[in-house]
Scaffold this active site. Sequence first.
Site, PDB file in Angstrom:
ATOM      1  CD  GLU A  41      -3.300   3.615   0.342  1.00  0.00           C
ATOM      2  OE1 GLU A  41      -3.625   4.461  -0.512  1.00  0.00           O
ATOM      3  OE2 GLU A  41      -3.618   2.433   0.285  1.00  0.00           O
TER       4      GLU A  41
ATOM      5  CD  GLU B 190      -0.884  -1.999   3.641  1.00  0.00           C
ATOM      6  OE1 GLU B 190      -2.095  -2.264   3.517  1.00  0.00           O
ATOM      7  OE2 GLU B 190      -0.460  -0.878   3.982  1.00  0.00           O
TER       8      GLU B 190
HETATM    9  C1  IPT Z   1      -4.243  -0.194   3.256  1.00  0.00           C
HETATM   10  C2  IPT Z   1      -3.603   0.714   4.262  1.00  0.00           C
HETATM   11  O1  IPT Z   1      -2.305   1.064   3.885  1.00  0.00           O
HETATM   12  C3  IPT Z   1      -3.558   0.117   5.616  1.00  0.00           C
HETATM   13  O2  IPT Z   1      -3.234   1.129   6.537  1.00  0.00           O
HETATM   14  C4  IPT Z   1      -4.861  -0.527   5.964  1.00  0.00           C
HETATM   15  O3  IPT Z   1      -5.857   0.450   5.955  1.00  0.00           O
HETATM   16  C5  IPT Z   1      -5.206  -1.562   4.962  1.00  0.00           C
HETATM   17  O4  IPT Z   1      -5.295  -0.974   3.699  1.00  0.00           O
HETATM   18  C6  IPT Z   1      -6.563  -2.176   5.211  1.00  0.00           C
HETATM   19  O5  IPT Z   1      -6.783  -2.562   6.518  1.00  0.00           O
HETATM   20  S1  IPT Z   1      -4.923   0.910   2.084  1.00  0.00           S
HETATM   21  C7  IPT Z   1      -6.250   0.146   1.217  1.00  0.00           C
HETATM   22  C8  IPT Z   1      -6.924   1.201   0.380  1.00  0.00           C
HETATM   23  C9  IPT Z   1      -5.795  -0.973   0.366  1.00  0.00           C
END
Ligand code: IPT
Length: 984
Positions: free
Chosen positions: A421, A499
């Site tokens: 990010e 993710e």
């Molecule tokens: C994404 C992040 O990479 C992770 O660290 C965590 O914050 C997650 O989201 C949510 O819990 S970034 C998000 C803008 C999709």
Amino acid sequence: MTEDNDRYWESLAPGAGRRAPRADARTDARTLSLNGTWRFRLCADARGTGSAFLAHGFDDTAWDEIAVPSHWVLERVTTPGAAGPASLRGTADGPLYTNTAFPVPIDPPRVPTENPTGDYRLVFDAPDDWGRSVLRFQGVDSAAKVWLNGEELGWSTGSRLPVEFDAPVRPGRNVLAVRVHRWSAGTYLEDQDMWWLPGIFRDVEVIERPDGAVDDHHVHADYDPATGMGTLRVDADVPGLVEIPELGLRLEAGEEARIAVEPWSAETPRLYRGTLTSRGESIVLAVGFRRVEIQGGVLEVNGAPVFFRGVNRHEHHWDTGRTLDRETMVADVVAMKRHNINAVRTSHYPPHPEFLRLCDEYGLWVVEECDLETHGFIYAGWDGNPASDPRWAAAMLDRVRRMVERDKNRPSVVVWSLANESWVGDNFATLEEWVRRRDPSRPILYERDPSYRNSDFYSLMYPDLERLDAIGRREEDRPEGIDDSADARRRGLPFLLVEYAHAMGNGPGSLADYHAVMRNHERICGGFVWEWIDHGFRQVDAADREFVMHGGDVDYRPNGGRYCLDGLLFADRTPSPALAELAAVLQPLEFEHGAMGLTVRNARDHADTADLSLRWRLELDGRTLDTGSLDLPVLGPRDEAVLPLPTSAGEDPGEWWVTVEAVLRDGALWAPAGHVVARHQVLLADVPRRQRSSRVLPPSVPLSGGDIELGPGRFDSATGRLISLGGIPVDGPLLDLYRAPTENDRGQGGRNNLAAVWSAVGLDRMLHRTDAVEVAGDALVVRSRVAAATHPHAAGVQYRWSADDDALRLDVTVDFLGPWTDTPYQQRDIAVPRLGLRLGLPGDYGGLAWFGRGPDESYRDSRSAALVGRYEAAIDDLQVGYPVPQENGNHMDTRWLEITGAPGLPRLRVEGLPRFDFTARRWTSEDLERARHPHDLRDTGRVWVNLDHAQAGLGSASVGPALPERYRIPRRRTAWSLRFVTTL
Ligand code: IPT
């Protein structure tokens, strides 16, 4: 005014006086661990205590004692001006949680004058014959300056990365002084979604460097899948001898050997142990031969496509934060292996090096991510983002170098991730070029730049299922602003789902859906669930009650609130139901039952099934009748076989199920023999029961006032409500359309906030009005209108009660009346979370037995782990203690449920016609919703049982797409039936 170059903690340079980064290794060189109790003084700003503390004679006895490694915000320390040490947890001087926001004003590289600074001091002795040495810090958050015996060695930033200094350690007494700043220029590169936890939080050691010691070594261990030959070359900066006894290998450093080997993979973590011996020291080698390649847009290891069944892992312990002992790291690795996880993304920084050694040994694919995230620049429209500012290139490159150099010899690390990010910028090209030159053996990932120009993978976070499927087919929409050639290149890349499935609170849903889409496309090399563990801290409140503290429990702004609680493990490392669901979805054997028999597919990429055996059990209505074992042929990776079913149904009425389980034949490093890795159920037959002949009873209507009796039920003649059932005083059953919102029900940033819609239409405060109580033939029919104050819309309910000898039957019909549009929300979105009945029983009830899915909770989009069977549990044990109270404990596909109480109380049996969902608890949904922490939940003195036609799915909308339509409960006419039987 201080000279700018004195303000090293605000310098764009990453450090000064440091040694070049090098490979992590175990050595026989003498090492002094400096872990232990140090002296510590916390100061309000970067000046610290001044310079007196460097001196040998300085009297530090009035200073606090502190454990190293640790984070001072989690220890008992004295704050400036206070008399004695106290815990800072839960205070604005303590651990602070922000998600994307910076804790400092955006003005890089400057930080506020309020910059908590810890001065550390340690007196240690070195042996009389001690020689040249280096001093190593494995991790200091966020910037540190170091002095040894009064001499400045240097300073460094880069919290989750090692730093070494040449250290003139003397035989005898030495004084080490370290000044650590909470905020620094490094803060701008470390805006990960996690707690801000300053301090010397990883090991500190002094390592002797005799003449001829190895400064750095690089293991090149390739595997050629075509020939089965391994190639080994260990480069070192000094002459040395490489020995791998098991392979009979003895060669000079720098020399290459070709030899037949077994390759390393996460499924077959074959390590060859050996040594690299130079004149000055001997280093331990743990060599894994393997080749990582991208071929035709598909990620392969050792010539076979590889599929990551991954999780994102932050380092967290609920007492010690990012200071983890080895036991905790082993616990993580073992729990991952036991839950069929085969890959870890080290979100969002290199972990303690021991964790990677464990990944080598136990077998986990690692996407290692650099300690680099500039997320908070989003609040400045990305203006000033270090990624696009050449002045930051050196600091960014320093981080990537320290990661790659430290971990280049780990076979488990198969992908380097440049950052998380941090949007786009030319500095990523600098990082990419450097990594490619230094280590051409591993592909590179950077997820955030929509052109993917510095990445060997196309990658996204949290796409919905349709988009993911299009990506699998390489038919995804083109990202905005990308030209033809960049788009063509990107479309040719393998896809890595960096993710997905946000495990915040109860959820995520759709794990099985995501897995199915990913398995369908070779382009997709797997995904990483967000995330492994809740980052909550163990805390006690004023009344001495323990609870799990989240960001919102600290009075501080900006505050990331509860978003730190989004793991598959609770903060104390007990698995949440989501982890069991994930294990079931990721199982390494896939089963399918058809006319030919049971197809068993080896879903592994590199290992055969020789380590597994199959066993089965035959159950009639959940009672085991027979068990046995089933021959599993040795299936190669991605091979399948059709096996005959080992048993068949009999003639007795009831459901005949066979459950097949794959278990470890012998113990593995991570689980004992018999550990279940995969399960599958087949319904062999559902043999109908013969209709019992029973006497149908008509309702007895009282002449005036009094109660209505119908079989075992007694009803209030005015309200039509059931008062007692077989002598048990009851509340309800009454229509219930609500549940205590889950984190996912609340959506994110105003998007997908179903909970707000439910509240706007009043589902959480429905009032019940009886419109008619009628005797219709043998039945008692009660009509009711259920609606919330303010609103014209309603649910119309008809409860139709009938009785035979021993049972009461209820047929419920629900209609949705009125506009349901008198809110800021559009009616299309007003699906209800629940369509069911709420029944209150005396608090003396507490035991449950049921036939249906269990033993743990199940929801329509999360039920792979809950097999059909006969289960027993106490009501109190069915509560899932989500640290933020919310809906939990639903059980789908229940055929019957028995509720038992203190001796002498009748047993209540509820039968589904054919099925229902149940939940049982000692508080209501409204109580659950109101509670801030689990200890706010009080026994109401009643047992509240939900007997539902359906409950909505869980989804993943807390960070992710909206709950898919098919997991919602539409507002349309619905009918369902139940039977109630009481016995003494
Ligand atoms: C994404 C992040 O990479 C992770 O660290 C965590 O914050 C997650 O989201 C949510 O819990 S970034 C998000 C803008 C999709």
